[in-house]
Structures are given as C-alpha cells and as structure tokens.
Write a protein that holds these residues in place. Structure first.
Motif, PDB file in Angstrom:
ATOM      1  N   PRO A 185     124.317  23.848 -23.299  1.00 45.02           N
ATOM      2  CA  PRO A 185     124.797  24.455 -22.049  1.00 45.02           C
ATOM      3  C   PRO A 185     123.754  25.309 -21.348  1.00 45.02           C
ATOM      4  CG  PRO A 185     126.460  24.623 -23.773  1.00 45.02           C
ATOM      5  CD  PRO A 185     125.229  24.108 -24.439  1.00 45.02           C
ATOM      6  N   GLN A 186     122.940  26.030 -22.124  1.00 47.82           N
ATOM      7  CA  GLN A 186     121.936  26.893 -21.496  1.00 47.82           C
ATOM      8  C   GLN A 186     120.933  26.078 -20.686  1.00 47.82           C
ATOM      9  OE1 GLN A 186     122.932  26.899 -24.624  1.00 47.82           O
ATOM     10  NE2 GLN A 186     123.063  28.973 -25.494  1.00 47.82           N
ATOM     11  N   VAL A 187     120.572  24.898 -21.209  1.00 51.61           N
ATOM     12  CA  VAL A 187     119.645  24.030 -20.478  1.00 51.61           C
ATOM     13  C   VAL A 187     120.306  23.513 -19.206  1.00 51.61           C
ATOM     14  CG1 VAL A 187     118.375  21.841 -20.553  1.00 51.61           C
ATOM     15  CG2 VAL A 187     118.350  23.376 -22.532  1.00 51.61           C
ATOM     16  N   PHE A 188     121.571  23.101 -19.330  1.00 49.41           N
ATOM     17  CA  PHE A 188     122.288  22.599 -18.145  1.00 49.41           C
ATOM     18  C   PHE A 188     122.289  23.632 -17.032  1.00 49.41           C
ATOM     19  CE2 PHE A 188     126.085  22.314 -15.541  1.00 49.41           C
ATOM     20  CZ  PHE A 188     126.084  20.986 -15.152  1.00 49.41           C
ATOM     21  N   TRP A 189     122.622  24.874 -17.352  1.00 53.93           N
ATOM     22  CA  TRP A 189     122.719  25.888 -16.315  1.00 53.93           C
ATOM     23  C   TRP A 189     121.345  26.301 -15.790  1.00 53.93           C
ATOM     24  CZ3 TRP A 189     126.849  26.237 -13.729  1.00 53.93           C
ATOM     25  CH2 TRP A 189     128.089  25.973 -14.337  1.00 53.93           C
ATOM     26  N   ALA A 190     120.349  26.339 -16.671  1.00 56.61           N
ATOM     27  CA  ALA A 190     119.000  26.678 -16.211  1.00 56.61           C
ATOM     28  C   ALA A 190     118.485  25.628 -15.237  1.00 56.61           C
ATOM     29  CB  ALA A 190     118.057  26.801 -17.410  1.00 56.61           C
ATOM     30  N   VAL A 191     118.701  24.339 -15.554  1.00 58.15           N
ATOM     31  CA  VAL A 191     118.263  23.260 -14.672  1.00 58.15           C
ATOM     32  C   VAL A 191     119.052  23.284 -13.369  1.00 58.15           C
ATOM     33  CG1 VAL A 191     118.172  20.745 -14.407  1.00 58.15           C
ATOM     34  CG2 VAL A 191     117.464  21.809 -16.565  1.00 58.15           C
ATOM     35  N   SER A 192     120.360  23.520 -13.465  1.00 61.05           N
ATOM     36  CA  SER A 192     121.220  23.473 -12.284  1.00 61.05           C
ATOM     37  C   SER A 192     120.954  24.620 -11.320  1.00 61.05           C
ATOM     38  CB  SER A 192     122.693  23.500 -12.712  1.00 61.05           C
ATOM     39  OG  SER A 192     123.013  22.385 -13.519  1.00 61.05           O
ATOM     40  N   LEU A 193     120.592  25.782 -11.852  1.00 63.14           N
ATOM     41  CA  LEU A 193     120.476  26.975 -11.016  1.00 63.14           C
ATOM     42  C   LEU A 193     119.067  27.215 -10.486  1.00 63.14           C
ATOM     43  CD1 LEU A 193     122.773  29.417 -13.054  1.00 63.14           C
ATOM     44  CD2 LEU A 193     123.320  28.168 -10.952  1.00 63.14           C
ATOM     45  N   VAL A 194     118.106  26.425 -10.934  1.00 64.80           N
ATOM     46  CA  VAL A 194     116.729  26.562 -10.416  1.00 64.80           C
ATOM     47  C   VAL A 194     116.416  25.325  -9.593  1.00 64.80           C
ATOM     48  CG1 VAL A 194     114.302  26.887 -10.988  1.00 64.80           C
ATOM     49  CG2 VAL A 194     116.076  27.910 -12.443  1.00 64.80           C
ATOM     50  N   PRO A 195     116.524  25.404  -8.275  1.00 67.93           N
ATOM     51  CA  PRO A 195     116.346  24.212  -7.434  1.00 67.93           C
ATOM     52  C   PRO A 195     114.980  23.550  -7.636  1.00 67.93           C
ATOM     53  CG  PRO A 195     117.242  26.043  -6.167  1.00 67.93           C
ATOM     54  CD  PRO A 195     116.824  26.602  -7.485  1.00 67.93           C
ATOM     55  N   LEU A 196     114.985  22.261  -7.715  1.00 68.44           N
ATOM     56  CA  LEU A 196     113.818  21.389  -7.834  1.00 68.44           C
ATOM     57  C   LEU A 196     113.026  21.638  -9.112  1.00 68.44           C
ATOM     58  CD1 LEU A 196     112.057  19.146  -6.637  1.00 68.44           C
ATOM     59  CD2 LEU A 196     110.726  20.909  -5.486  1.00 68.44           C
ATOM     60  N   LEU A 197     112.549  22.865  -9.335  1.00 65.49           N
ATOM     61  CA  LEU A 197     111.720  23.123 -10.504  1.00 65.49           C
ATOM     62  C   LEU A 197     112.496  22.890 -11.794  1.00 65.49           C
ATOM     63  CD1 LEU A 197     109.807  26.335  -9.365  1.00 65.49           C
ATOM     64  CD2 LEU A 197     109.061  23.959  -9.270  1.00 65.49           C
ATOM     65  N   GLY A 198     113.781  23.236 -11.796  1.00 61.56           N
ATOM     66  CA  GLY A 198     114.594  22.985 -12.974  1.00 61.56           C
ATOM     67  C   GLY A 198     114.752  21.499 -13.238  1.00 61.56           C
ATOM     68  N   SER A 199     114.966  20.733 -12.183  1.00 62.56           N
ATOM     69  CA  SER A 199     115.117  19.283 -12.325  1.00 62.56           C
ATOM     70  C   SER A 199     113.817  18.638 -12.798  1.00 62.56           C
ATOM     71  CB  SER A 199     115.543  18.663 -10.989  1.00 62.56           C
ATOM     72  OG  SER A 199     116.735  19.262 -10.517  1.00 62.56           O
ATOM     73  N   LEU A 200     112.696  19.082 -12.258  1.00 66.05           N
ATOM     74  CA  LEU A 200     111.400  18.555 -12.690  1.00 66.05           C
ATOM     75  C   LEU A 200     111.132  18.892 -14.150  1.00 66.05           C
ATOM     76  CD1 LEU A 200     109.269  19.414  -9.533  1.00 66.05           C
ATOM     77  CD2 LEU A 200     109.893  17.121 -10.313  1.00 66.05           C
ATOM     78  N   ALA A 201     111.447  20.119 -14.541  1.00 70.95           N
ATOM     79  CA  ALA A 201     111.230  20.516 -15.933  1.00 70.95           C
ATOM     80  C   ALA A 201     112.114  19.707 -16.875  1.00 70.95           C
ATOM     81  CB  ALA A 201     111.508  22.012 -16.095  1.00 70.95           C
ATOM     82  N   TYR A 202     113.335  19.412 -16.449  1.00 70.28           N
ATOM     83  CA  TYR A 202     114.250  18.643 -17.296  1.00 70.28           C
ATOM     84  C   TYR A 202     113.676  17.269 -17.635  1.00 70.28           C
ATOM     85  CZ  TYR A 202     118.233  15.813 -18.667  1.00 70.28           C
ATOM     86  OH  TYR A 202     119.065  14.947 -19.344  1.00 70.28           O
ATOM     87  N   LEU A 203     113.032  16.619 -16.672  1.00 68.68           N
ATOM     88  CA  LEU A 203     112.465  15.297 -16.915  1.00 68.68           C
ATOM     89  C   LEU A 203     111.365  15.337 -17.975  1.00 68.68           C
ATOM     90  CD1 LEU A 203     112.216  13.824 -13.302  1.00 68.68           C
ATOM     91  CD2 LEU A 203     114.060  13.548 -14.970  1.00 68.68           C
ATOM     92  N   CYS A 204     110.776  16.519 -18.174  1.00 68.97           N
ATOM     93  CA  CYS A 204     109.705  16.651 -19.166  1.00 68.97           C
ATOM     94  C   CYS A 204     110.221  17.026 -20.549  1.00 68.97           C
ATOM     95  CB  CYS A 204     108.693  17.703 -18.705  1.00 68.97           C
ATOM     96  SG  CYS A 204     107.798  17.256 -17.210  1.00 68.97           S
TER      97      CYS A 204
END
Length: 227
Positions: A185-204
């Motif tokens: 859950p912590q990863v989900f919310w961190a990715v969701s709440l940080v626009p663009l940079l969170g999504s890019l980091a998730y792919l890595c």
C-alpha cells in the motif's frame, strides 16, 4: 459501475470543455503547432515543448501497464493506444472505462510485451521524463506560458490533458501491482500522490510480470475478468 460512470462523465466533460469553454483557436495556435511538428523549436517556449513531449511519455507509461492488461480483457488496448498518439487522453479514457478490473495474467509474454515489461524501458522513460522536466523548468518562460494557457486552446487543452494522465494513473496501478505480487500500500500511495515522477519510478522498481511455463495452457479471457 461508479468507476465506469465517472470515467465516461470525465471523458464527456473534458471534450465539452475543449470544444465549448477553452480559449479559441487563433492563427498563433496554428503557427505554434506548425513550429512544433516541423522542428522549428527555437520559436517555441520550452515549457510548451516539454508538455507536448510529456504527452508522449505518458502514453508510453500507460502502455507499459495496459498492453499486458489488454491481453486479459475482452477488448485490446492497441486501438486505443494508436488513437492516443493523435488525441492523447481523449482516446485513453474510453479504454479505462470499458476495461474490467483484472489482477491476473496467464500465458507467456511475447517480445512486444517483454519490451513494455522491461525495467530498462522504465529507466529510459525516467531519463527522458526528467530531461523534459528540466528543460521546461529551467529554460522556459513561465510568464509567456501562463498567457498562452489563458488564450490558446492547444496549450490549454494539452496542459490539462497531462494533468488528467496523472490523475487517472491510480485507476490501473493497483491491478498492475497485484499481477506482479507487489501489493504494498505504501508504494501505491507514493506512486499515486507524486505526479509523473512516481509513475516513472514505479516502472523501475516493479518486479517482472510472472508468466506461465511454455507447456501450460492460457486461461480463457472470460475467466480472468471481473465485474
């Protein structure tokens, strides 16, 4: 049902806004589009160039999740991906509304899916996205951008489209994490709440998508979709 209804209303509302309420199309609008498409980038505010390129980055980010998702849906993602090249989020939202929640993947990844599942693809998108952000933030004219946002339909609609890409990403993030056994859950919310940079980091950081052994039969699509 609420999710689907909300997405269709958002889609209709965004189109209505662009057509009826957004600033008008002017000769400057057409000149701006021409300069971007013909490579006359010195005539374009770097912020606008960055936003234009970030639309493409967002399409690729969603592709890294939704081509896999489309394998397990009654509808495939690729027609919507092709449409989004020309219309951006306007073609993406209908797929998000039509797809069913699905947290499983069966069968094997072909070469195409392996590319979009690769961590190296995520790393490449990270470098590209960070470069575009740096260009816009450091070299752009913010006063001119605000003026164009308020007076130019192309700049206005494109900027809002990037915001919608950010807003809608959590609607597909949870299923992708579940398919990978990455339910944190912590990863989900961190990715969701940080626009663009969170999504890019998730792919890595996301684990590779598990696939069935070559001898196993894929499950039928109907058994892997959920209402």
């Amino acid at each position: 049902m609420f999710r689907k209804t909300a997405l269709w209303l958002l889609w209709a509302g965004f189109i209505s806004y662009v057509l009826l309420l957004a600033p008008p199309i002017t000769p400057d609008t057409l000149r701006l589009i021409k300069n971007i498409l013909t490579g006359q980038w010195t005539e374009v505010n770097p912020i606008i160039l960055s936003i234009f390129a970030l639309v493409g980055i967002w399409i690729l980010i969603y592709s890294c999740l939704l081509f896999v998702d489309g394998r397990m849906q009654r509808i495939r993602f690729w027609p919507f991906a092709l449409g989004s090249v020309g219309t951006g989020v306007i073609s993406l939202i209908p797929y998000l509304a039509l797809r069913e929640p699905n947290q499983e993947f069966s069968g094997q990844k072909d070469t195409f899916l392996k590319v979009f599942d690769s961590r190296w693809t995520g790393i490449l998108l990270n470098f590209s996205g960070l470069f575009l952000l740096a260009i816009g933030l450091l070299a752009g004219d913010w006063g001119e951008f605000i003026q164009q946002f308020q007076s130019d339909r192309f700049v206005n609609g494109m900027s809002l489209a990037v915001c919608l890409f950010c807003l809608l990403f959590p609607t597909v993030l949870g299923d992708d994490m579940a398919r990978r056994g990455f339910n944190i859950p912590q990863v989900f919310w961190a990715v969701s709440l940080v626009p663009l940079l969170g999504s890019l980091a998730y792919l890595c950081i996301r684990p590779p998508l598990p696939e069935a052994s070559p001898g196993s039969a894929p499950e039928p699509v109907a058994s892997t979709t959920r209402a």
